[in-house]
Scaffold this motif. Structure first.
Motif, PDB file in Angstrom:
ATOM      1  N   LEU A 223       1.307  14.568  -2.410  1.00 10.20           N
ATOM      2  CA  LEU A 223       1.599  13.159  -2.671  1.00 10.20           C
ATOM      3  C   LEU A 223       3.032  12.918  -3.121  1.00 10.20           C
ATOM      4  O   LEU A 223       3.482  11.778  -3.155  1.00 10.20           O
TER       5      LEU A 223
ATOM      6  N   ILE B 139       1.031   4.083  -3.072  1.00 16.64           N
ATOM      7  CA  ILE B 139       0.740   5.502  -2.847  1.00 16.64           C
ATOM      8  C   ILE B 139       1.944   6.377  -3.195  1.00 16.64           C
ATOM      9  O   ILE B 139       1.807   7.417  -3.852  1.00 16.64           O
TER      10      ILE B 139
ATOM     11  N   GLN C 164       0.826  -1.199   0.000  1.00 18.66           N
ATOM     12  CA  GLN C 164       0.000   0.000   0.000  1.00 18.66           C
ATOM     13  C   GLN C 164       0.866   1.257   0.000  1.00 18.66           C
ATOM     14  O   GLN C 164       0.578   2.229  -0.723  1.00 18.66           O
TER      15      GLN C 164
ATOM     16  N   CYS D 165       2.789  10.667   2.219  1.00 23.17           N
ATOM     17  CA  CYS D 165       2.397   9.351   1.705  1.00 23.17           C
ATOM     18  C   CYS D 165       2.433   8.294   2.804  1.00 23.17           C
ATOM     19  O   CYS D 165       1.563   7.418   2.853  1.00 23.17           O
TER      20      CYS D 165
ATOM     21  N   ALA E 196      -0.826   6.187   4.005  1.00 20.75           N
ATOM     22  CA  ALA E 196      -0.866   4.722   3.972  1.00 20.75           C
ATOM     23  C   ALA E 196      -1.135   4.150   5.361  1.00 20.75           C
ATOM     24  O   ALA E 196      -1.983   3.256   5.525  1.00 20.75           O
TER      25      ALA E 196
END
Length: 243
Positions: free
Chosen positions: A104, A85, A81, A110, A114
């Motif tokens: 991001l 991301i 994950q 990030c 997550a």
């Protein structure tokens, strides 16, 4: 052989000190780990409460959407994950052209995103399970007082469910602490990231990773102690009464 001198010399780096600077002066090491843990748990819990209510809703579409969210984030590794991301979203032009791209492209944001989504998925199921397990007597008592569905949820069901969820949530807190160790894989210098940096400079893996492990162990003991205190306070009514 373990080199104690290396541990002593490089220990301040785990607390944010570099190049002879004062300790706790940066977001490296321990401070970064605590920030990642605290923010992700806080934001995740804030997401999980309304999601848990939606999860037990009689609206099948709403409950199904929350179930799907939890299934995806509980059914895939947190590391995957985080990589999706941080590395994956950059492949899409519409992401790079959006207002979110300024955030991001930051590894810190990030990682928080997550960790938040992951812990929210687990915490949602924990709270939803306790909402379902609410004793029927509490529900009947609230209805006898003329409470509406939402008033009963706010004053009776949710407070009771959150208290009873503490033991399971304690495990989630500890698991999130351990999970923050992967933040170093996206360029962040948390405790594990500092250990990797020291290893790359000294070529001695045992000392830095042993130091990081001992700090994680101390943090775990501290969190367990705090959660046990919270359980004794908020779950005292469930303890057996002395005759």
């Amino acid at each position: 052989m373990i080199d104690p001198q290396l541990i002593i010399e490089r220990l301040p780096e785990f607390f944010g000190a570099r190049d002879g600077g004062p300790m706790l002066s940066s977001t490296d090491g321990l401070i970064l780990t605590l920030e990642l843990l605290g923010l992700s748990l806080l934001l995740g819990l804030a997401m999980a409460v309304p999601l848990a209510v939606a999860r037990v809703s009689k609206n099948r579409a709403l409950a199904g959407a929350v179930w799907l969210f939890g299934y995806v984030f509980r059914g895939t590794p947190l590391l995957v994950q985080l990589f999706i991301i941080y590395y994956g979203l950059a492949q899409f032009d519409w992401v790079r052209d959006s207002w979110a791209w300024r955030y991001l492209q930051d590894a810190y944001v990030c990682a928080i995103l997550a960790f938040t989504l992951n812990t929210a998925a687990y915490t949602t199921e924990i709270i939803a399970g306790q909402i379902r397990a609410t004793h029927w007597g509490e529900i009947e008592a609230a209805r006898s007082m003329g409470m509406s569905q939402w008033l009963m949820l706010r004053r009776i069901v949710l407070p009771s469910a959150l208290r009873r969820a503490l033991p399971a949530y304690s495990n989630e807190v500890i698991m999130m602490l351990q999970s923050t160790a992967i933040a170093g894989l996206v360029t962040l210098a948390d405790l594990t990231g500092v250990a990797r940096r020291i290893y790359s400079e000294s070529y001695m893996p045992f000392e830095p990773f042993l130091t990081a492990a001992l700090i994680y162990l101390a943090l775990t003991f501290g969190l367990v102690w705090l959660m046990k205190r919270a359980e004794r306070r908020y779950l005292a009514f469930l303890a057996p009464r002395k005759q």
